[in-house]
Scaffold this motif. Structure first.
Motif, PDB file in Angstrom:
ATOM      1  N   CYS A 231      -3.385   1.560 -10.485  1.00  0.00           N
ATOM      2  CA  CYS A 231      -3.551   2.084  -9.308  1.00  0.00           C
ATOM      3  C   CYS A 231      -4.279   3.460  -8.996  1.00  0.00           C
ATOM      4  O   CYS A 231      -4.454   4.208  -8.878  1.00  0.00           O
TER       5      CYS A 231
ATOM      6  N   ALA B 263       3.297  -0.771 -10.979  1.00  0.00           N
ATOM      7  CA  ALA B 263       1.774  -0.107 -10.968  1.00  0.00           C
ATOM      8  C   ALA B 263       1.300  -1.373 -11.563  1.00  0.00           C
ATOM      9  O   ALA B 263       0.314  -1.604 -10.866  1.00  0.00           O
TER      10      ALA B 263
ATOM     11  N   CYS C 183       1.316  -4.085  -7.884  1.00  0.00           N
ATOM     12  CA  CYS C 183       0.964  -3.655  -6.591  1.00  0.00           C
ATOM     13  C   CYS C 183      -0.609  -2.588  -6.887  1.00  0.00           C
ATOM     14  O   CYS C 183      -0.084  -1.358  -6.882  1.00  0.00           O
ATOM     15  N   ARG C 184      -1.597  -3.015  -6.550  1.00  0.00           N
ATOM     16  CA  ARG C 184      -2.202  -2.509  -7.451  1.00  0.00           C
ATOM     17  C   ARG C 184      -3.180  -1.452  -6.493  1.00  0.00           C
ATOM     18  O   ARG C 184      -3.891  -1.342  -6.248  1.00  0.00           O
ATOM     19  N   GLU C 185      -2.404  -2.510  -5.443  1.00  0.00           N
ATOM     20  CA  GLU C 185      -3.586  -1.379  -4.195  1.00  0.00           C
ATOM     21  C   GLU C 185      -2.999  -0.351  -3.242  1.00  0.00           C
ATOM     22  O   GLU C 185      -2.592   0.225  -2.172  1.00  0.00           O
ATOM     23  N   LEU C 186      -2.026  -0.008  -4.256  1.00  0.00           N
ATOM     24  CA  LEU C 186      -0.590   1.259  -3.396  1.00  0.00           C
ATOM     25  C   LEU C 186      -1.702   2.175  -3.241  1.00  0.00           C
ATOM     26  O   LEU C 186      -2.889   2.640  -4.021  1.00  0.00           O
ATOM     27  N   GLU C 187      -1.732   2.955  -2.010  1.00  0.00           N
ATOM     28  CA  GLU C 187      -2.212   4.672  -1.867  1.00  0.00           C
ATOM     29  C   GLU C 187      -1.122   5.374  -1.783  1.00  0.00           C
ATOM     30  O   GLU C 187      -1.610   6.109  -1.917  1.00  0.00           O
TER      31      GLU C 187
ATOM     32  N   ILE D   7       0.649   3.718 -14.077  1.00  0.00           N
ATOM     33  CA  ILE D   7       0.282   4.240 -12.686  1.00  0.00           C
ATOM     34  C   ILE D   7      -1.571   4.302 -12.583  1.00  0.00           C
ATOM     35  O   ILE D   7      -1.905   4.127 -12.439  1.00  0.00           O
TER      36      ILE D   7
ATOM     37  N   CYS E 174      -6.619   8.181 -11.879  1.00  0.00           N
ATOM     38  CA  CYS E 174      -6.300   8.478 -10.306  1.00  0.00           C
ATOM     39  C   CYS E 174      -7.326   9.679  -9.435  1.00  0.00           C
ATOM     40  O   CYS E 174      -6.732  10.456  -9.155  1.00  0.00           O
TER      41      CYS E 174
ATOM     42  N   LEU F  21      -4.705   5.717  -5.590  1.00  0.00           N
ATOM     43  CA  LEU F  21      -3.788   6.357  -4.997  1.00  0.00           C
ATOM     44  C   LEU F  21      -4.203   7.628  -4.700  1.00  0.00           C
ATOM     45  O   LEU F  21      -5.041   8.293  -5.180  1.00  0.00           O
TER      46      LEU F  21
ATOM     47  N   GLN G  46       0.885  -0.602  -0.095  1.00  0.00           N
ATOM     48  CA  GLN G  46       0.118  -0.139  -0.036  1.00  0.00           C
ATOM     49  C   GLN G  46       0.953   1.489   0.034  1.00  0.00           C
ATOM     50  O   GLN G  46       0.145   1.960  -0.758  1.00  0.00           O
TER      51      GLN G  46
END
Length: 285
Positions: free
Chosen positions: A95, A67, A70-74, A91, A128, A98, A38
């Motif tokens: 993402c 990107a 890890c598609r749950e990156l905030e 991204i 995003c 994000l 995340q």
């Protein structure tokens, strides 16, 4: 030295400092279980004298892979050695959660693969839609007036923004400001804009509560900054250095002075009394 390092299977936070070639393999066995990552922060390493001989750095290749995987990156904060529009587009495509994105383009490489980043910045912001904080610190030529207008047009949810070395003319800044209806905090670094354009742009952003500009085409008196005067609005001006005072570029415009600064903010207390001697309070009188 690190052959017996084992990481716990339920690791929730992981930080490595001064990581080089000999340490990279530590995270390889564990990286496969980070698809729920995340928060990612990659700092620059070449500021440390002991890292001068290390190779590498994050580029568009690694940023794209992050990107996609890890598609749950905030939260992403990264110093990159190279970047492309395609990486930023990735991204924006993957993402969707994000809410904080910060990217600094280092100057260690002479040639960057793909500049300006106009289309990439637009794709990232369009994809995003939950972004609240956005920082893009580039090098001259990294973002044109068109790209600056894209950022303003697609920044409806962003409340804090930092931009460095962006735009080409005052027109790009005015176009940017026209779209920033909800922006509350703005920081600009090393930009080509004139004092008058800065004041006019700030007047176009109704939600703005704080602005800090460091490095622009400044006058010796800051007179044009009074165009943004308003009730309860403090304006503090740091004049340009004596070395660049009066110097002109080829087009006859004043040079960008990296020491010139403007700080403006709302305050119910009026003018503060603790500013340094280098600062000239302009408003309120």
């Amino acid at each position: 030295m690190y052959g017996n390092v084992k990481l716990p299977s339920k690791l929730c936070s992981f930080g490595l400092t001064f990581m080089g070639t000999n340490e990279m393999h530590i995270i390889f066995p564990f990286s496969a279980v980070l698809k729920k990552l995340q928060r990612l922060r990659v700092e620059r390493g070449e500021d440390d004298p002991g890292m001068q001989e290390e190779e590498g750095g994050i580029s568009q290749v690694g940023l794209t892979a992050i990107a996609v995987g890890c598609r749950e990156l905030e939260n992403i904060a990264a110093y990159v050695s190279d970047i492309t529009n395609g990486a930023l587009e990735s991204i924006g495509t993957f993402c969707k959660n994000l809410h904080d994105f910060r990217l600094v383009l280092l100057d260690r490489q002479e040639t960057i693969t793909d500049l300006p980043l106009d289309n990439g910045a637009r794709a990232l912001l369009r994809g995003c839609t939950k972004l609240r904080r956005f920082a893009l610190y580039l090098r001259p030529g990294g973002l044109s007036d068109v790209g600056l207008g894209y950022i303003g047009q697609h920044s409806g949810t962003i409340q804090y923004m930092l931009l460095g070395n962006v735009g080409q003319t005052d027109g790009g800044l005015i176009s940017f400001a026209a779209g920033c209806r909800n922006l509350r905090k703005l920081e600009l670094r090393s930009c080509c804009f004139s004092e008058r354009a800065l004041a006019l742009a700030i007047r176009q952003m109704p939600s703005l509560r704080y602005v800090w500009v460091q490095g622009y085409r400044a006058s010796q008196t800051g007179r044009d900054l009074m165009l943004m005067a308003r009730p309860f609005w403090n304006i503090e001006f740091t004049p340009p250095s004596t070395e660049t005072a009066g110097r002109l570029m080829e087009d006859g415009e004043p040079c960008v002075d990296r020491q010139a600064q403007v700080l403006a903010y709302y305050s119910l207390s009026g003018k503060r009394s603790d500013y340094p001697q280098s600062v000239v309070p302009l408003y309120p009188a």
